[in-house]
Design a protein around this motif. Structure first.
Motif, PDB file in Angstrom:
ATOM      1  N   SER A   8      11.878 -10.645 -36.580  1.00 12.43           N
ATOM      2  CA  SER A   8      11.879  -9.576 -35.447  1.00 12.43           C
ATOM      3  C   SER A   8      10.318  -9.577 -35.212  1.00 12.43           C
ATOM      4  CB  SER A   8      12.261  -8.016 -35.982  1.00 12.43           C
ATOM      5  OG  SER A   8      13.685  -8.419 -36.296  1.00 12.43           O
ATOM      6  N   ALA A   9       9.256  -9.441 -35.981  1.00 14.48           N
ATOM      7  CA  ALA A   9       7.947  -9.238 -35.808  1.00 14.48           C
ATOM      8  C   ALA A   9       7.412 -10.556 -35.160  1.00 14.48           C
ATOM      9  CB  ALA A   9       7.135  -9.045 -37.038  1.00 14.48           C
ATOM     10  N   ILE A  10       7.687 -11.609 -35.565  1.00 12.42           N
ATOM     11  CA  ILE A  10       7.623 -12.978 -34.957  1.00 12.42           C
ATOM     12  C   ILE A  10       8.143 -13.087 -33.433  1.00 12.42           C
ATOM     13  CG2 ILE A  10       8.086 -15.602 -34.729  1.00 12.42           C
ATOM     14  CD1 ILE A  10       8.039 -15.345 -37.874  1.00 12.42           C
ATOM     15  N   LEU A  11       9.276 -12.715 -33.109  1.00  8.64           N
ATOM     16  CA  LEU A  11       9.855 -12.742 -31.777  1.00  8.64           C
ATOM     17  C   LEU A  11       8.974 -11.638 -30.809  1.00  8.64           C
ATOM     18  CD1 LEU A  11      13.591 -12.924 -32.582  1.00  8.64           C
ATOM     19  CD2 LEU A  11      12.328 -14.551 -31.712  1.00  8.64           C
ATOM     20  N   ASP A  12       8.713 -10.240 -31.480  1.00 10.31           N
ATOM     21  CA  ASP A  12       7.824  -9.462 -30.901  1.00 10.31           C
ATOM     22  C   ASP A  12       6.591 -10.218 -30.377  1.00 10.31           C
ATOM     23  OD1 ASP A  12       9.911  -7.783 -30.921  1.00 10.31           O
ATOM     24  OD2 ASP A  12       9.036  -6.344 -32.563  1.00 10.31           O
ATOM     25  N   GLY A  13       5.929 -10.698 -31.241  1.00 12.79           N
ATOM     26  CA  GLY A  13       4.819 -11.373 -31.199  1.00 12.79           C
ATOM     27  C   GLY A  13       4.469 -12.450 -30.152  1.00 12.79           C
ATOM     28  N   LEU A  14       5.873 -12.965 -29.991  1.00 15.60           N
ATOM     29  CA  LEU A  14       6.021 -14.184 -28.979  1.00 15.60           C
ATOM     30  C   LEU A  14       6.393 -13.579 -27.605  1.00 15.60           C
ATOM     31  CD1 LEU A  14       7.983 -16.954 -30.963  1.00 15.60           C
ATOM     32  CD2 LEU A  14       5.552 -17.060 -30.240  1.00 15.60           C
TER      33      LEU A  14
END
Length: 165
Positions: A8-14
């Motif tokens: 989730s954090a990775i997707l938010d960062g992208l």
């Protein structure tokens, strides 16, 4: 941090919009396309790996051998991804990434690969596997004065066939 929270954090960062999926550990991303309106991607965090699955196109109506040969040739250019066919003959893109390798660059490359695998060949797949249906739809719309907007990618070919017939 759990692997699901890390995803989730990775997707938010992208900057990728996502929502929880129907299954435990699943996240769903919808990617906009140029040829295919949108591609829905299921990202499932399992015990050891992230599993990705995205619907490409339904089972073709015609020219099955040409259709699947086209997909197999494209598969050579899909790093980390592959095409798969379900029991109904519908085509998906799949991938499996060990959770230890789950980072922003990997997820970004996977999602970019999904677009390359689903969106880029979409018009060609329609031409190969659904041309008879496309021609029928075109003729029906033209004969009734209906909009042909959804067939715009094929306009020149269809009009050329109309002129030749």
């Amino acid at each position: 941090m759990t692997d699901l929270a890390r995803l989730s954090a990775i997707l938010d960062g992208l900057g990728v919009a996502w929502e929880p999926g129907a299954r435990e550990g699943e996240t769903v991303v919808t990617l906009p396309g140029e040829h295919k309106l949108r591609t829905v991607v299921s990202l499932h965090v399992g015990a050891r790996a992230l599993e990705l699955r995205a619907f490409v196109i339904r089972n073709p109506d015609e020219r099955h051998e040409d259709f699947y040969r086209f997909l197999l040739r494209r598969a050579l250019r899909l790093p980390g991804l592959g095409y798969a066919v379900d029991a109904a003959g519908d085509v998906y893109v799949t991938a499996r990434v060990p959770l230890g390798g789950l980072d922003e660059q990997t997820v970004d490359e996977l999602l970019g690969g999904v677009l390359a695998a689903c969106d880029e060949p979409f018009d060609d797949l329609l031409r190969i596997g659904f041309w008879t249906s496309i021609r029928r739809e075109w003729a029906w719309r033209v004969s009734r004065g209906e909009p042909t907007t959804n067939l715009e990618a094929f306009r020149s070919e269809l009009e050329a066939e109309d002129g030749a017939g």
